[in-house]
Design an enzyme around this catalytic site. Structure first.
Site, PDB file in Angstrom:
ATOM      1  N   LYS A  13     101.839  49.321  21.587  1.00 19.70           N
ATOM      2  CA  LYS A  13     102.155  48.617  22.816  1.00 19.70           C
ATOM      3  C   LYS A  13     102.649  47.241  22.590  1.00 19.70           C
ATOM      4  O   LYS A  13     101.567  46.464  22.125  1.00 19.70           O
ATOM      5  CB  LYS A  13     101.111  48.840  23.730  1.00 19.70           C
ATOM      6  CG  LYS A  13     101.188  48.027  25.189  1.00 19.70           C
ATOM      7  CD  LYS A  13      99.989  48.220  26.004  1.00 19.70           C
ATOM      8  CE  LYS A  13      99.932  47.206  27.279  1.00 19.70           C
ATOM      9  NZ  LYS A  13      99.130  47.293  28.310  1.00 19.70           N
ATOM     10  N   ASP A  15     101.522  40.595  30.393  1.00 14.36           N
ATOM     11  CA  ASP A  15     101.126  41.655  31.399  1.00 14.36           C
ATOM     12  C   ASP A  15     100.808  40.611  32.843  1.00 14.36           C
ATOM     13  O   ASP A  15      99.607  40.738  32.802  1.00 14.36           O
ATOM     14  CB  ASP A  15     100.192  42.732  30.964  1.00 14.36           C
ATOM     15  CG  ASP A  15     100.016  43.629  32.231  1.00 14.36           C
ATOM     16  OD1 ASP A  15     100.807  43.920  33.118  1.00 14.36           O
ATOM     17  OD2 ASP A  15      99.156  44.411  31.837  1.00 14.36           O
ATOM     18  N   LYS A  60      98.153  41.111  38.880  1.00 12.92           N
ATOM     19  CA  LYS A  60      96.786  40.963  38.611  1.00 12.92           C
ATOM     20  C   LYS A  60      96.442  39.513  39.372  1.00 12.92           C
ATOM     21  O   LYS A  60      96.946  38.728  39.583  1.00 12.92           O
ATOM     22  CB  LYS A  60      96.528  40.742  37.085  1.00 12.92           C
ATOM     23  CG  LYS A  60      97.006  41.868  36.256  1.00 12.92           C
ATOM     24  CD  LYS A  60      96.810  41.468  34.878  1.00 12.92           C
ATOM     25  CE  LYS A  60      96.923  42.872  34.012  1.00 12.92           C
ATOM     26  NZ  LYS A  60      96.079  43.732  34.035  1.00 12.92           N
ATOM     27  N   ASP A  68      98.636  41.076  25.288  1.00 15.15           N
ATOM     28  CA  ASP A  68      98.928  42.613  25.480  1.00 15.15           C
ATOM     29  C   ASP A  68      99.907  43.429  24.632  1.00 15.15           C
ATOM     30  O   ASP A  68     100.155  44.417  24.910  1.00 15.15           O
ATOM     31  CB  ASP A  68      99.302  42.886  27.117  1.00 15.15           C
ATOM     32  CG  ASP A  68      98.792  44.229  27.730  1.00 15.15           C
ATOM     33  OD1 ASP A  68      97.965  44.816  27.130  1.00 15.15           O
ATOM     34  OD2 ASP A  68      99.447  44.474  28.679  1.00 15.15           O
ATOM     35  N   ASP A 116     100.774  47.986  37.273  1.00 14.47           N
ATOM     36  CA  ASP A 116      99.948  47.396  36.272  1.00 14.47           C
ATOM     37  C   ASP A 116      99.562  48.341  35.310  1.00 14.47           C
ATOM     38  O   ASP A 116      98.811  48.010  34.197  1.00 14.47           O
ATOM     39  CB  ASP A 116      98.541  46.808  36.848  1.00 14.47           C
ATOM     40  CG  ASP A 116      97.985  45.641  35.809  1.00 14.47           C
ATOM     41  OD1 ASP A 116      98.608  45.429  34.838  1.00 14.47           O
ATOM     42  OD2 ASP A 116      97.033  45.256  36.269  1.00 14.47           O
ATOM     43  N   GLU A 163     101.240  49.828  33.071  1.00 16.54           N
ATOM     44  CA  GLU A 163     102.482  49.798  32.306  1.00 16.54           C
ATOM     45  C   GLU A 163     102.551  50.083  30.969  1.00 16.54           C
ATOM     46  O   GLU A 163     103.648  50.544  30.468  1.00 16.54           O
ATOM     47  CB  GLU A 163     103.208  48.232  32.518  1.00 16.54           C
ATOM     48  CG  GLU A 163     102.920  47.417  31.389  1.00 16.54           C
ATOM     49  CD  GLU A 163     101.393  46.929  31.506  1.00 16.54           C
ATOM     50  OE1 GLU A 163     100.675  47.334  32.489  1.00 16.54           O
ATOM     51  OE2 GLU A 163     100.941  46.562  30.325  1.00 16.54           O
ATOM     52  N   ARG A 205     101.285  52.765  29.598  1.00 19.64           N
ATOM     53  CA  ARG A 205     101.434  54.146  29.141  1.00 19.64           C
ATOM     54  C   ARG A 205     102.786  54.513  29.612  1.00 19.64           C
ATOM     55  O   ARG A 205     103.583  55.419  28.835  1.00 19.64           O
ATOM     56  CB  ARG A 205     100.385  55.048  29.991  1.00 19.64           C
ATOM     57  CG  ARG A 205     100.597  54.626  31.486  1.00 19.64           C
ATOM     58  CD  ARG A 205      99.379  54.968  32.244  1.00 19.64           C
ATOM     59  NE  ARG A 205      98.417  54.171  32.281  1.00 19.64           N
ATOM     60  CZ  ARG A 205      97.058  54.253  32.734  1.00 19.64           C
ATOM     61  NH1 ARG A 205      96.761  55.293  33.613  1.00 19.64           N
ATOM     62  NH2 ARG A 205      96.037  53.399  32.641  1.00 19.64           N
TER      63      ARG A 205
HETATM   64  N1  BES Z   1      96.929  45.547  29.504  1.00 20.74           N
HETATM   65  C1  BES Z   1      96.109  46.247  30.581  1.00 20.74           C
HETATM   66  C2  BES Z   1      94.730  46.309  30.065  1.00 20.74           C
HETATM   67  C3  BES Z   1      93.702  45.473  29.588  1.00 20.74           C
HETATM   68  C4  BES Z   1      92.964  44.660  30.546  1.00 20.74           C
HETATM   69  C5  BES Z   1      93.537  45.035  28.277  1.00 20.74           C
HETATM   70  C6  BES Z   1      91.991  43.775  30.339  1.00 20.74           C
HETATM   71  C7  BES Z   1      92.627  44.044  28.079  1.00 20.74           C
HETATM   72  C8  BES Z   1      92.034  43.277  29.057  1.00 20.74           C
HETATM   73  C9  BES Z   1      96.632  47.161  31.191  1.00 20.74           C
HETATM   74  O1  BES Z   1      98.123  47.046  31.359  1.00 20.74           O
HETATM   75  C10 BES Z   1      96.150  47.442  32.570  1.00 20.74           C
HETATM   76  O2  BES Z   1      96.232  46.473  33.380  1.00 20.74           O
HETATM   77  N2  BES Z   1      95.594  48.457  32.837  1.00 20.74           N
HETATM   78  C11 BES Z   1      95.143  48.684  34.005  1.00 20.74           C
HETATM   79  C12 BES Z   1      95.156  50.200  34.359  1.00 20.74           C
HETATM   80  C13 BES Z   1      94.956  50.676  35.791  1.00 20.74           C
HETATM   81  C14 BES Z   1      95.893  50.010  36.788  1.00 20.74           C
HETATM   82  C15 BES Z   1      94.855  52.006  36.026  1.00 20.74           C
HETATM   83  C16 BES Z   1      93.438  48.352  34.121  1.00 20.74           C
HETATM   84  O3  BES Z   1      92.783  48.438  33.049  1.00 20.74           O
HETATM   85  O4  BES Z   1      93.128  47.733  35.298  1.00 20.74           O
HETATM   86 ZN    ZN Z   2      98.887  45.930  29.932  1.00 19.56          ZN
HETATM   87 MN    MN Z   3      98.805  46.058  33.143  1.00 18.65          MN
END
Ligand code: BES
Ligand code: ZN
Ligand code: MN
Length: 500
Positions: free
Chosen positions: A264, A269, A276, A287, A346, A348, A350
């Protein structure tokens, strides 16, 4: 830092010797003690130095002594030491000497007085050098006003060992891996205005081509043409177009199986339209750690001429909110033909990975595929910062990965998959949605989304490295900051399972 191996101690500012538990000096230390008329033994007593594992005692060299410092490093009980511990010892030497006035140091690792169990002292010595290199990493290219006394002082480290030629040979592969760790950490630490899909792709080409890795970069037009609607959707809000980069390394026979590594690479992000919160958002520059690890891994494999056919595929995109960004509710068609309803922009990672995974399988027909991603915040809730989670459809595969991780100190913990979580991403409007809509098992939901893009018979492992890609404190071999977690793990996994 310059590392060398010698049979006899060269000239150096600092002299590093070892002691075993109870404060008993080994031979090189006894030599130094004699030169210093017993000052070391006195210091050991006065300081109640017990020589526990990685405990250190620094004694300034008196007049007449050729060294400015003598550092005694504790081994604890040598028979308890594992190879991994020597990495820590190497790092300890660096951290003790940096900041002191010593530009060079000699580590006298004569093993005649040490009883190691199940461990080749030459591997132990090489591993110490690795630990020294890894712990000396800094990202300081933008510090234009750093005072001199804050800069590391130690420039060169020599190891006096019984069989320098052999240790050098063992270290040569570890050195390649350590240099790749530096590359990964540089990429992950880089500012997001400097590192974006195009500049990332250019670095991959520049760093890997010299080693005979075949690098291909697909731009937005080609990504679109291949039908990767999910990757396009994530990239479409940004002024920087997405890229899909493949790194092909063929070190085994034409007919031999292929292993793929997919990363990834969200260079920033913001969350997109599902934006966010502000505080801490700058962290989302890392990210792209999964993609950086894949890059470093392919560099390592090619540079050490590993006997494996390995392909890296990284999906690079910037997740931004804008007038052209994808919206919650958008439905896109992936390269696999399956459709996805994007309910949260968010989620994204996947989305870009599902197209990259499919592309990797269509193009390279691997028997095994590993993806690495900072995929979910929920992973940090589950495992904190000590383990990365591994989700897989094959238990033997997991075992091999976990064992490799243990050896290099990058630990994995297996997480479960369950049909109920697969059902949770069914959508009434498309083949699936990109979130479940609830808070349950967030990391597994992400894994199940990816699983829908794994073809029959392919052994797959998904490493969610959200909690380990960046360290908020100094650790063994990992100074605060980008860790490169997964790079050495996968290098070791390949060495143990594909090259033997
Ligand atoms: N890059 C983030 C995950 C992340 C968050 C990595 C904090 C490291 C620290 C990912 O893209 C994301 O935003 N995931 C969301 C998924 C949710 C919307 C289902 C998350 O974890 O909140
Ligand atoms: Zn992300
Ligand atoms: Mn995200």
């Amino acid at each position: 830092m310059k590392i060398s191996f010698d049979a006899k101690s060269p000239k150096s500012d600092a002299f590093v010797a070892f002691a075993v538990e109870g404060g008993k000096l080994l031979e090189p230390g006894k030599w130094a003690d004699k030169k210093m008329s017993g000052a070391l033994k006195r210091a050991i007593e006065a300081e109640k130095f017990e020589a526990k594992k990685a405990q250190t005692l620094v004694v300034p060299g008196p007049a007449g002594m050729p060294h400015s410092h003598v550092v005694i490093v504790g081994l604890g009980k040598p028979e308890d030491l594992k190879e991994q511990d020597f990495e820590k010892l190497g790092g300890t030497v660096v951290s003790v000497l940096n900041g002191r006035k010593a530009g060079s140091a000699d580590v006298a690792f004569r093993t005649d007085g040490i009883k190691l169990k199940g461990l080749d002292p030459r591997h132990a010595a090489a591993r110490m050098a690795t630990g020294a290199l890894l712990s000396a990493y800094r990202f300081d290219k933008y510090l234009t006003k750093e005072p001199k006394d804050k800069k590391p002082t130690l420039k060169s480290l020599s190891f006096t060992v019984d069989d320098p030629a052999r240790v050098k040979k063992i270290f040569s592969d570890e050195k390649i891996a350590a240099e790749s760790v530096y590359l990964v950490r540089d990429l992950v630490s880089e500012a997001p205005n400097v590192l974006y899909p195009e500049s990332f792709a250019a670095i991959i080409r520049k760093e890997l081509s010299p080693f005979g890795v075949d690098v291909t970069v697909l731009g937005a037009r080609e990504i679109e043409k291949k039908g990767m609607g999910a990757l396009m959707a994530v990239g479409q809000g940004s002024a920087r177009e997405p890229k899909l980069v493949t790194m092909e390394y063929r070190g085994a026979g034409k007919k031999d199986p292929v292993v793929c590594f997919v990363g990834k690479g969200v260079t920033f992000d913001t969350g997109g339209i599902s934006i966010k919160p502000g505080p801490g958002m700058e962290e989302m520059k890392w990210d792209m750690a999964g993609a950086a690890v894949v890059t470093g891994l392919l560099r390592t494999l090619a540079a050490r001429e590993a006997k494996v056919n390995a392909v890296g595929v990284v999906a690079l995109a910037e997740n931004m909110p804008s007038g052209t960004a994808c919206r919650p509710g958008d439905i896109v068609e992936t390269m696999s033909g399956q459709t996805v309803e994007i309910l949260n922009t968010d989620a994204e990672g996947r989305l870009i990975l599902c197209d990259a995974l499919w592309y990797a399988q269509e193009e390279f027909r691997p028997t095994h595929i590993v993806d690495l991603a900072t995929l979910t915040g929920a992973m940090i809730i589950a495992l904190g910062h000590e383990y990365a989670g591994v989700f897989s459809n094959d238990s033997a595969f997991v075992k091999e990965l976990v064992a490799a991780g243990k050896h290099v100190g990058e630990e994995l913990w297996r997480m479960p998959l369950n049909d109920a979580w697969d059902k949770a991403i069914d959508s009434p409007a498309a083949d699936m949605k990109n979130i479940s809509g609830g808070r349950d098992a967030g990391s597994a939901i992400g894994a199940h989304f990816l699983k829908r893009f794994i073809q029959d018979g392919v052994k797959w492992a998904h490493l969610d490295i959200a909690g380990v890609a960046w360290s908020n404190k100094d650790r063994t071999s990992v100074p605060k900051g980008a860790s490169a977690f997964g790079m050495r793990l996968l290098d070791r996994y390949v060495a143990e399972n594909w090259e033997k």
